[in-house]
Design a protein around this motif. Structure first.
Motif, short mmCIF file in Angstrom:
data_model
loop_
_atom_site.label_atom_id
_atom_site.label_comp_id
_atom_site.label_asym_id
_atom_site.label_seq_id
_atom_site.Cartn_x
_atom_site.Cartn_y
_atom_site.Cartn_z
N LEU A 342 1.97 -6.40 11.67
CA LEU A 342 1.03 -5.33 11.33
C LEU A 342 0.56 -5.51 9.89
O LEU A 342 1.29 -6.04 9.05
N PRO A 343 -0.64 -5.07 9.58
CA PRO A 343 -1.08 -5.15 8.19
C PRO A 343 -0.19 -4.28 7.31
O PRO A 343 0.20 -3.18 7.70
N ALA A 344 0.16 -4.80 6.15
CA ALA A 344 1.05 -4.07 5.25
C ALA A 344 0.34 -3.62 3.99
O ALA A 344 0.44 -2.46 3.58
N ALA A 345 -0.40 -4.51 3.35
CA ALA A 345 -1.01 -4.19 2.07
C ALA A 345 -2.16 -3.21 2.22
O ALA A 345 -2.26 -2.23 1.47
N MET A 346 -3.04 -3.45 3.18
CA MET A 346 -4.26 -2.64 3.28
C MET A 346 -3.98 -1.19 3.64
O MET A 346 -4.58 -0.29 3.04
N PRO A 347 -3.09 -0.88 4.60
CA PRO A 347 -2.80 0.54 4.86
C PRO A 347 -2.19 1.26 3.65
O PRO A 347 -2.53 2.40 3.36
N VAL A 348 -1.25 0.57 2.98
CA VAL A 348 -0.64 1.18 1.80
C VAL A 348 -1.69 1.41 0.72
O VAL A 348 -1.75 2.47 0.08
N LEU A 349 -2.53 0.40 0.51
CA LEU A 349 -3.58 0.53 -0.49
C LEU A 349 -4.54 1.66 -0.12
O LEU A 349 -4.97 2.43 -0.98
N ALA A 350 -4.86 1.80 1.17
CA ALA A 350 -5.75 2.87 1.61
C ALA A 350 -5.13 4.24 1.33
O ALA A 350 -5.81 5.16 0.86
#
Length: 647
Positions: A342-350
């Motif tokens: 699963l994407p990790a950086a982009m959801p947290v950044l969002a």
């Protein structure tokens, strides 16, 4: 306030729309700004979060390295007779399949070319020859020769799928359409021989050892292959290719953790990783782009929802941190257990960007609300009090504190009588114009307006903020009000309206300042004798004939201002006299009167019998001076000394 001045506070619906907008903008920014970071995190995860493996026994590499080239007559192309002998030897060992990661895209010595093609054509083991086209960078001449040389042989594309933005090899290459039919990649063609189907794309597993280094497959130097026991090749997948330090090297995800030197293996090793993954049937699953975007937007929306709840800032931050932690824990579980990436950086950044945008929006909204409150309530409450309340909420609590303050009382003489002779709208206009100007002077002097009672304005210095020069500020305010009031009276008189004199009383002392009232309504005001004395000094002006009367505690704190003594006044309800003074406007008295009054008052204060004659002379010379007339009348009536008892 007029309609043009009225502000509107943000409605709940507006806050919902603000949250949605912040989530959408944050998601878009995260998708754009976090993509590169996302890829790097995935690279690191493949190395750091997957278990190490041992070299697979079923794959063997035969490497043409510098030692091999030193045994050959020339470096390029690889000696075809040498290749023929090596292939015949390996073929005789009955391997499961042979993959040749070498392009036969140009002629060499004819007899050697023929020997190699003969060895390939007569091999009993499945052989997959490396293949490429003009799309892979071959010239038309090279492509034509390669097609002719490999006619009738199994072929596999040696192409490696590089990411456009950094050239790193991350994705499995299953193959592509060539001349109207599908041609598999080299690793996919070898896996197919073993009965395995290559996945259509997806991440390369890239196996590693316990140290996190790229997996070292069993590798034999090509110049020794013909001498090795047949058992070393039997029933194995044999990959033949170059392993030179300066050619056919490709960056892989290992660059993220190990750097460029260790993270750029040769092409043959990368084909070995892909072949291992295909044979093991492992596939790194990742959501399609639209699903990844939905996850990012979902995180942003959930963050917006959390931050819209009526939570304390620290509580909201803790809940948001818990959400991020739970998501990352779930992503780790899926990846480490099932290779679902699963994407990790982009959801947290969002989520974080949503928090930042909403925090900025909340700051802007709170600032707007504070300004709105200050603007609105400054029409009802002293601006100094409004500012203090807007900065510190606890100032709304009931209670008071002892402070040294200077009170300023003003009252408009004869306004009640005037109001009986004019129309209500005219009275309202006169009073509002007058109070607007007087209150403006209070605010300009940074005084706290206590209240407005009819035509009277009451205010003080020294609270809520400390003012060391409060007494001088109060006197200067009194003088400013007097200048305005007298000029205003003259202007109205010229218009045919008789306006009364403004009387002012000023006293400094201790008072209890705070919020007094009840739980529903209260007033920021002062209570104590200081307030009463200031009010009675204002009222004393009527008896004294003055417009401003200040106590000695005020005059004594302002040595740079001019005063003349009024007397020691016993105010109504008091027993002990207090010194009272009249502050003087610049140039208000002729020097003869100013000096004459000072000397006459000194005689009176000292009990000199000549004080009566001196005041009589001044009263005759300056009949318009009220204080001179007051003392002349007192002394002529038999009184002595400066004590004046008001009744």
């Amino acid at each position: 306030m007029s309609g043009a001045e009225t502000a509107k506070l943000p409605a709940p619906k507006g806050r919902v729309l603000t949250g949605l907008a912040a989530a959408l903008v944050s998601a878009l920014l995260a998708l754009v700004l976090g993509f590169r970071l996302e890829v790097l995190i995935e690279d690191a995860a493949l190395v750091l979060l997957t278990p190490p493996v041992s070299p697979p026994d079923e794959i063997v590499l035969v490497a043409i390295d510098e030692d091999t080239l030193s045994h050959l007559p020339y470096r390029s192309p690889i000696d075809r007779a040498f290749l023929a002998r090596m292939i015949r030897h390996i073929d005789a060992a009955a391997p499961r399949a042979i993959g040749v990661d070498i392009l036969l895209d140009q002629p060499s010595e004819p007899d050697k070319d023929a020997a190699l093609l003969s060895a390939l054509g007569s091999a009993k083991s499945p052989i997959v020859m490396g293949y490429a086209t003009g799309d892979d960078g071959l010239t038309a001449k090279q492509a034509k020769f390669l097609d002719q040389a490999l006619k009738g042989l199994k072929k596999g594309l040696v192409t490696l799928s590089r990411d456009d933005f950094d050239g790193t090899v991350r994705t499995l290459y299953p193959g592509r359409e060539v001349a109207g039919s599908f041609m598999p990649g080299l690793a996919a063609a070898l896996a197919k021989i073993g009965g395995k189907t290559a996945p259509a794309g997806g991440r390369i597993r890239f196996y590693h050892d316990a140290a996190g280094h790229p997996l070292s497959f069993k590798t034999y130097p090509a110049h020794s292959a013909a001498l090795l026991p047949a058992d070393w090749f039997r029933d194995r997948y044999v990959l033949i290719g170059s392993a030179l330090p300066t050619s056919d090297r490709h960056p892989t995800p290992f660059v993220t953790t190990l750097g460029a030197e260790l993270g750029t293996p040769d092409g043959m090793a990368i084909h070995a990783h892909m072949l291992t993954q295909m044979l093991r049937g492992e596939r790194i699953l990742a959501p399609p782009p639209w699903a990844a975007a939905a996850i990012v937007l979902g995180m942003a929306l959930i963050a917006a929802l959390i931050l819209s709840l009526p939570l304390a800032p620290l509580t909201g931050a803790a809940v948001l941190a818990g959400l991020i932690g739970a998501y990352l824990a779930g992503a780790y579980f899926l990846f480490s257990g099932r290779l679902v990436m699963l994407p990790a950086a982009m959801p947290v950044l969002a989520a974080l960007l949503t928090a930042v945008l909403l925090a900025m929006g909340r700051w802007y909204r709170d600032r707007a609300e504070r300004l709105f409150i200050e603007k609105a309530f400054s029409q009802y409450v002293s601006p100094a009090v409004v500012q203090r309340i807007s900065r510190r909420e606890h100032e709304l609590s009931l209670g008071g504190e002892a402070r040294i303050v200077t009170y300023v009382f003003t009252d408009l003489e004869g306004f009640t009588s005037l109001s009986e002779s004019l129309a209500p709208d005219r009275i309202a206009a006169l009073l509002n114009d007058y109070l607007d100007a007087v209150c403006g002077l209070y605010v300009e002097a940074e005084a706290t307006i206590d209240k407005i009672v009819g035509d009277a304005v009451i205010g003080f210095f020294g609270a809520p903020e400390q003012q060391d020069d409060q007494a001088c500020r109060a006197v200067e305010l009194a003088l400013a009000i007097d200048r305005f009031s007298e000029a205003h009276r003259r202007d109205l008189a010229a218009q045919g309206t008789r306006f009364g004199v403004t009387r002012i009383g000023v006293h400094k002392g201790k008072a209890i300042i705070g919020n007094f009232g009840g739980s529903r309504f209260f007033d920021y005001t002062g209570i104590g004798d200081t307030v009463n004395v200031a009010a009675r000094l204002e009222a004393a002006n009527r008896h004294l004939g003055t417009r401003i009367c200040v106590s000695g505690s005020v005059a004594g704190d302002c040595p740079e201002l001019k005063f003349r003594p009024v007397g020691d006044i016993v105010l109504k309800g008091k027993q002990v006299p207090i010194p009272a003074f009249e502050p003087l406007q610049m140039g208000a008295l002729p020097p003869e009167l100013e000096d004459g009054y000072a000397s006459a008052y000194a005689l009176m204060a000292g009990g000199d019998a000549g004080a009566g004659a001196r005041f009589a002379e001044l009263a005759e010379a300056f009949p318009g001076d009220a204080l001179t007339g007051l003392h002349n009348g007192r002394l002529q009536g038999g009184e002595t000394g400066p004590i004046i008892t008001l009744k």
